[in-house]
Design a protein around this motif. Structure first.
Motif, PDB file in Angstrom:
ATOM      1  N   PRO A 102     -29.061  10.683  -7.139  1.00  0.00           N
ATOM      2  CA  PRO A 102     -28.519  10.442  -5.796  1.00  0.00           C
ATOM      3  C   PRO A 102     -26.996  10.323  -5.803  1.00  0.00           C
ATOM      4  N   GLU A 154     -21.575   7.282   1.637  1.00  0.00           N
ATOM      5  CA  GLU A 154     -21.701   7.972   0.363  1.00  0.00           C
ATOM      6  C   GLU A 154     -20.541   8.926   0.122  1.00  0.00           C
ATOM      7  N   GLU A 158     -24.807   3.792  -5.763  1.00  0.00           N
ATOM      8  CA  GLU A 158     -25.716   4.569  -4.920  1.00  0.00           C
ATOM      9  C   GLU A 158     -25.196   4.610  -3.489  1.00  0.00           C
TER      10      GLU A 158
END
Length: 204
Positions: A134, A126, A166
């Motif tokens: 998110p 991420e 995501e």
């Protein structure tokens, strides 16, 4: 044989994760990370014979992967905050010596994988730049030399994607090495490794 190797090297209740090489011949088992020492004990085991090839305490957290034949082991490096550490360190699967680093800028890896032919290392995770929830996902792919001894200090990057919808939890190459897939909670995306063209996005 594998159970015997584990029982000789570590307490069962301390095991944190288990990863297999693409062809299944090698296995790396990690103890729970020692947050005070900033190290994790790794057990590199031949999954056919049960022979323990390496028992080493290394400064890695997770995102573990082992190459085909067990020559290389990769793991996410410890940082000042282990949950937000960035970069992957690559070690010899036989000596535990650090060989190279795969850098990540403003992002961190949750998962990593080697291609079965040993040509590529991929990591997904991420972004640390986005503040929304998110967080968005990232993907990096690095090329690897034919011989582990030929690893440069920093690996050359062949694919960088920073705008995935995501955070990603899984990355894997197809057995023939022609496809790479990443997956989050709701989305899976597939690339061709020959051209790095995105060929499919699956949602649901």
């Amino acid at each position: 044989p594998v159970a015997g190797a584990l029982s000789r090297g570590t307490r069962r209740e301390s095991l944190s994760s288990v990863v297999m090489s693409p062809g299944g011949g090698s296995m790396v088992v990690s103890d729970s990370p020692d947050s005070k020492a900033h190290r994790t004990t790794l057990h590199h085991i031949d999954s056919v014979t049960g022979e323990q090839k390496l028992l080493a305490s290394l400064p890695v957290v997770d995102a573990l992967a082992v190459s085909e034949g067990g020559t290389l082991i990769v793991g996410r490096a410890w940082g000042e905050d282990s949950l937000r550490s960035i970069g992957l360190d690559i070690y010899s699967g036989t000596t535990g010596k650090k060989l190279s680093t795969a850098k990540l800028s403003s992002s961190f890896a949750r998962t990593a994988a080697f291609s079965r032919d040993g040509r590529f290392l991929a990591a997904a995770g991420e972004s640390l730049e986005k503040t929304e929830s998110p967080p968005g996902g990232i993907l990096r792919v690095w090329s690897l030399p034919d011989e582990p001894e030929g690893l440069p200090e920093r690996l050359p990057e062949v694919l960088a994607v920073d705008d995935l919808p995501e955070s990603l939890q899984e990355v894997a190459f197809s057995p023939d090495g022609k496809l790479l897939v990443v997956a989050g909670a709701r989305t899976s995306i597939v690339w061709k490794t020959e051209s790095w063209e995105k060929v499919a996005t699956l949602t649901g």
